[in-house]
Design a protein around this motif. Structure first.
Motif, PDB file in Angstrom:
ATOM      1  N   ALA A  97     -11.663   0.796   1.045  1.00 49.14           N
ATOM      2  CA  ALA A  97     -10.555   0.121   1.091  1.00 49.14           C
ATOM      3  C   ALA A  97     -10.748  -1.310   0.173  1.00 49.14           C
ATOM      4  O   ALA A  97      -9.780  -1.696  -0.551  1.00 49.14           O
ATOM      5  CB  ALA A  97     -10.184  -0.116   2.299  1.00 49.14           C
ATOM      6  N   GLN A  98     -12.037  -1.997   0.066  1.00 52.43           N
ATOM      7  CA  GLN A  98     -12.285  -3.100  -0.734  1.00 52.43           C
ATOM      8  C   GLN A  98     -12.120  -2.598  -2.220  1.00 52.43           C
ATOM      9  O   GLN A  98     -11.585  -3.710  -2.968  1.00 52.43           O
ATOM     10  CB  GLN A  98     -13.558  -3.571   0.020  1.00 52.43           C
ATOM     11  CG  GLN A  98     -13.570  -3.997   1.419  1.00 52.43           C
ATOM     12  CD  GLN A  98     -14.992  -4.406   1.853  1.00 52.43           C
ATOM     13  OE1 GLN A  98     -16.106  -3.898   1.206  1.00 52.43           O
ATOM     14  NE2 GLN A  98     -15.140  -5.228   2.866  1.00 52.43           N
ATOM     15  N   PRO A 132       0.746  -1.159  -0.031  1.00 49.40           N
ATOM     16  CA  PRO A 132       0.055  -0.043   0.009  1.00 49.40           C
ATOM     17  C   PRO A 132       0.831   1.288  -0.096  1.00 49.40           C
ATOM     18  O   PRO A 132       2.064   1.176   0.309  1.00 49.40           O
ATOM     19  CB  PRO A 132      -0.895  -0.193   1.092  1.00 49.40           C
ATOM     20  CG  PRO A 132      -0.733  -1.605   1.688  1.00 49.40           C
ATOM     21  CD  PRO A 132       0.455  -1.926   1.081  1.00 49.40           C
ATOM     22  N   GLN A 133       0.416   2.202  -0.526  1.00 47.07           N
ATOM     23  CA  GLN A 133       0.939   3.574  -0.543  1.00 47.07           C
ATOM     24  C   GLN A 133       0.382   4.586   0.542  1.00 47.07           C
ATOM     25  O   GLN A 133      -1.045   4.299   0.811  1.00 47.07           O
ATOM     26  CB  GLN A 133       0.689   4.314  -1.968  1.00 47.07           C
ATOM     27  CG  GLN A 133       1.293   3.444  -3.137  1.00 47.07           C
ATOM     28  CD  GLN A 133       0.720   4.037  -4.150  1.00 47.07           C
ATOM     29  OE1 GLN A 133       0.350   5.336  -4.406  1.00 47.07           O
ATOM     30  NE2 GLN A 133       0.964   3.260  -5.475  1.00 47.07           N
ATOM     31  N   VAL A 148      -6.472  -5.140   3.164  1.00 50.79           N
ATOM     32  CA  VAL A 148      -5.070  -5.077   2.868  1.00 50.79           C
ATOM     33  C   VAL A 148      -4.431  -6.762   2.804  1.00 50.79           C
ATOM     34  O   VAL A 148      -3.599  -7.009   1.891  1.00 50.79           O
ATOM     35  CB  VAL A 148      -4.392  -4.315   3.931  1.00 50.79           C
ATOM     36  CG1 VAL A 148      -2.608  -4.442   3.685  1.00 50.79           C
ATOM     37  CG2 VAL A 148      -4.700  -2.841   4.035  1.00 50.79           C
ATOM     38  N   GLU A 149      -4.812  -7.466   3.515  1.00 54.32           N
ATOM     39  CA  GLU A 149      -4.638  -8.847   3.706  1.00 54.32           C
ATOM     40  C   GLU A 149      -5.091  -9.430   2.346  1.00 54.32           C
ATOM     41  O   GLU A 149      -4.255 -10.316   1.825  1.00 54.32           O
ATOM     42  CB  GLU A 149      -4.891  -9.499   4.752  1.00 54.32           C
ATOM     43  CG  GLU A 149      -4.272  -9.066   5.963  1.00 54.32           C
ATOM     44  CD  GLU A 149      -2.797  -9.448   5.886  1.00 54.32           C
ATOM     45  OE1 GLU A 149      -2.590 -10.732   5.547  1.00 54.32           O
ATOM     46  OE2 GLU A 149      -2.065  -8.827   6.384  1.00 54.32           O
ATOM     47  N   THR A 150      -6.183  -9.086   1.909  1.00 58.96           N
ATOM     48  CA  THR A 150      -6.820  -9.812   0.537  1.00 58.96           C
ATOM     49  C   THR A 150      -5.776  -9.485  -0.447  1.00 58.96           C
ATOM     50  O   THR A 150      -5.548 -10.091  -1.267  1.00 58.96           O
ATOM     51  CB  THR A 150      -8.196  -9.360   0.180  1.00 58.96           C
ATOM     52  OG1 THR A 150      -8.963  -9.638   1.396  1.00 58.96           O
ATOM     53  CG2 THR A 150      -8.703  -9.682  -1.088  1.00 58.96           C
ATOM     54  N   ARG A 151      -5.401  -7.979  -0.417  1.00 56.49           N
ATOM     55  CA  ARG A 151      -4.497  -7.549  -1.561  1.00 56.49           C
ATOM     56  C   ARG A 151      -3.242  -8.558  -1.383  1.00 56.49           C
ATOM     57  O   ARG A 151      -2.474  -8.911  -2.272  1.00 56.49           O
ATOM     58  CB  ARG A 151      -4.199  -6.319  -1.273  1.00 56.49           C
ATOM     59  CG  ARG A 151      -3.003  -5.672  -2.455  1.00 56.49           C
ATOM     60  CD  ARG A 151      -2.819  -4.079  -2.212  1.00 56.49           C
ATOM     61  NE  ARG A 151      -1.805  -3.832  -3.622  1.00 56.49           N
ATOM     62  CZ  ARG A 151      -2.298  -3.513  -4.809  1.00 56.49           C
ATOM     63  NH1 ARG A 151      -3.606  -3.791  -4.827  1.00 56.49           N
ATOM     64  NH2 ARG A 151      -1.502  -3.072  -5.821  1.00 56.49           N
ATOM     65  N   LYS A 152      -2.612  -8.605   0.059  1.00 57.51           N
ATOM     66  CA  LYS A 152      -1.554  -9.445  -0.181  1.00 57.51           C
ATOM     67  C   LYS A 152      -1.530 -11.014  -0.629  1.00 57.51           C
ATOM     68  O   LYS A 152      -0.582 -11.387  -1.272  1.00 57.51           O
ATOM     69  CB  LYS A 152      -1.085  -9.291   1.340  1.00 57.51           C
ATOM     70  CG  LYS A 152       0.337 -10.166   1.819  1.00 57.51           C
ATOM     71  CD  LYS A 152       0.656 -10.079   3.244  1.00 57.51           C
ATOM     72  CE  LYS A 152       1.858 -10.956   3.621  1.00 57.51           C
ATOM     73  NZ  LYS A 152       2.102 -10.671   5.069  1.00 57.51           N
ATOM     74  N   LYS A 153      -2.476 -11.317  -0.505  1.00 55.00           N
ATOM     75  CA  LYS A 153      -2.765 -12.591  -0.927  1.00 55.00           C
ATOM     76  C   LYS A 153      -2.548 -12.837  -2.467  1.00 55.00           C
ATOM     77  O   LYS A 153      -2.177 -13.765  -2.997  1.00 55.00           O
ATOM     78  CB  LYS A 153      -4.148 -13.262  -0.534  1.00 55.00           C
ATOM     79  CG  LYS A 153      -4.715 -14.541  -1.172  1.00 55.00           C
ATOM     80  CD  LYS A 153      -6.212 -14.800  -0.966  1.00 55.00           C
ATOM     81  CE  LYS A 153      -6.527 -16.162  -1.545  1.00 55.00           C
ATOM     82  NZ  LYS A 153      -8.112 -16.601  -1.181  1.00 55.00           N
TER      83      LYS A 153
END
Length: 545
Positions: free
Chosen positions: A412-413, A147-148, A443-448
């Motif tokens: 965010a989603q 994330p930025q 954010v965790e969904t993005r990380k995945k």
């Protein structure tokens, strides 16, 4: 940063029209003629300006003039159709949809009207290969992989060392991953001065070094403007590196011009550098490199540079349209892999990061993110970041005792599985413990899915294909031309975020077998209603075609 931008933009529109007339007449009039293109039955058109994407596909009566107007965001002289056709010109033009006709006027270069394709995807591929082929280069990959964080909404014009360091420490303390941190406007004494102001930054180099130790890379907000009646202004004027006003004794004579153009923009009145002059480019790059070397910065957020800030009758070193001045501003960023632009003209296919313009803290503006970012991809701006989570137009935050916490979560989603995601308002400050946990979940969904996002970004740099795609692009002629509430991430994931307070969502699944984020398999094509509680971001993976 842009609280007065729209009102300034509207006030300037009439003046822009008045000054554009003599400029347009100076071009070869042979190309300045109407071109009428018959719209085929069932044909839909997109393109032009990203910030108009919520109006696309264009309806009867729609009109837009690209001359001196990038729509406060990215724009390109390109229109594309669902029947595989595209229209391109090397210069801006005006277009109108009227009575089943696409009418092109004001073009001062020949139109390239191509009919070789059969659908929207093919029209894009044909246009991109010919007019903005991919360069095989990426911006700094940290912009995609983490994330930025931008200091604008938290600090606005009070950018200072103490609060910037606190913001960064809070990012880490609240278990958000360190990424790119952007220091926004008002870090210098005035525009054109390239040193941190001493009253707010006691040791800017030490500050940046501390941010690096925390795991951040650091970007700094800049613009092409120069505050008048300053030491830098006088230096640049003496070296003839500024744009000149048309109000001169010797009309259109750069050699004899002495009166600089003073531009009205959201922060007042400023002179502006003339990047048609190579020496102005050299001066500016030298100042940026000085900032990098002195303060250990990693890159820059290149703001302003909108075509409509450049007077059409201004006198420059080389004759240029307002749009060309905007494009030259974009070229500066190619020297810095860590870059970001909010306004852009005809720089598709380049390793430049684009951000969607500032959105208000409203559900209506949240609903614009998907159409805007998918049209950005259609125009070749593939490395695009949605606006700051919760909104980046700080005027809509003024006077609010509290934010709509559900809106921040849904924002965010929506951003989580776009090419990038950017925070500005601090979620740990404005959200309850429960809602903060939901933002962290996004954010965790993005990380995945980050490995897949990185794969798509690297592929896009080589092929030019969009990372984020509209349903019509990926599944042509299946009735999705006006679907704006979901998008494809590459060709494998369908993302359908909730974009209002309603906890149910209509989702369109194309032909194939799809598995949703809850493990349920659904056969398409199907139009389904699904429950979307606040803790859910609907993601559908294509299992088989």
């Amino acid at each position: 940063m842009t609280n007065n931008y729209l009102s300034t933009h509207l006030k300037k529109s009439w003046n822009k029209l008045l000054v554009a007339i003599p400029f347009l007449l100076s071009f070869n009039a042979a190309f300045a003629q109407n071109t009428n293109i018959a719209i085929k039955p069932g044909e839909y058109w997109y393109g032009g300006a990203v910030n108009e994407a919520q109006t696309m596909p264009f309806k009867d009566g729609y009109t837009f003039d690209l001359f001196a107007n990038t729509g406060t965001n990215q724009a390109s002289p390109l229109l594309l159709s669902t029947k595989g056709r595209y229209v391109w010109s090397d210069e801006p033009f005006k277009f109108t949809v009227r009575s089943n006709q696409l009418v092109i006027t004001g073009n001062n270069q020949p139109l390239d009207i191509d009919s070789a394709g059969h659908n929207l995807k093919e029209s894009f591929i044909n246009a991109s290969k010919k007019h903005f082929a991919a360069k095989g280069k990426l911006p700094d990959t940290l912009l995609f992989s983490r994330p930025q964080y931008n200091t604008w909404i938290e600090l606005v014009y009070n950018q200072n060392q103490t609060d910037i360091l606190k913001y960064a420490h809070d990012v880490v303390a609240n278990d958000f991953p360190a990424g790119v941190l952007m220091i926004d406007d008002n870090w210098a004494d005035y525009y054109g001065r390239f040193d941190f102001r001493k009253d707010r930054f006691s040791n800017a180099t030490a500050m940046v070094d501390s941010l690096h130790k925390m795991g951040f890379k650091v970007m700094l907000w800049i613009s092409p403007f120069v505050s008048p009646d300053t030491e830098v202004f006088r230096e640049l004027l003496s070296k003839k590196l500024l744009l000149y006003s048309a109000q001169q004794k010797e009309k259109n004579d750069w050699d004899k011009a002495i009166n600089p153009a003073i531009i009205s923009w959201w922060n007042g009145y400023s002179a502006v550098l003339d990047f048609t002059n190579p020496k102005a480019q050299e001066w500016f790059k030298a100042r940026l490199n000085y900032m990098v070397n002195t303060y250990h910065l990693d890159g820059f957020k290149f703001d302003a540079g909108d075509a409509d800030f450049y007077p059409a009758d201004a006198i420059s070193y080389k004759k240029a349209t307002p749009n060309e001045h905007s494009r030259l501003w974009g070229e500066i960023g190619l020297n810095y892999p860590l870059n970001e632009y909010r306004a852009m003209w005809k720089m598709a296919g380049k390793p430049l990061v684009q951000r969607l313009r500032d959105k208000q803290h409203t559900w209506a503006d949240l609903q614009k993110l998907i159409p805007h970012i998918t049209v950005a991809g259609l125009l070749g701006y593939n490395f695009t970041c949605p606006d700051m989570i919760g909104g980046g137009e700080y005027g809509s935050f003024i006077g609010r005792d509290k934010l709509d916490e559900e809106l921040v979560v849904r924002s965010a989603q929506c951003s989580a599985l776009m090419p990038m995601m950017q925070f500005s308002v601090a979620p740990w400050r404005v959200l309850s413990k429960e809602h903060l946990a939901l933002v962290k979940q996004a954010v965790e969904t993005r990380k995945k899915h980050t490995p897949y996002i990185m794969q798509l970004a690297k592929s896009s740099a080589k092929t030019g294909l969009p990372i984020v795609r509209s349903m019509e692009y990926q599944y042509p002629a299946q009735g999705y031309a006006e679907v704006k509430s979901q998008f494809m991430l590459g060709d494998k994931l369908l993302i359908a975020p909730a974009l209002n307070k309603d906890k149910t969502k209509t989702i369109y699944l194309p032909k194939g077998k799809w598995r949703d984020d809850r493990g349920k398999t659904i056969k398409g094509p199907a139009k389904i209603e699904q429950d979307v509680p606040l803790n859910r971001l609907p993601v559908f993976e294509l299992v088989s075609k």
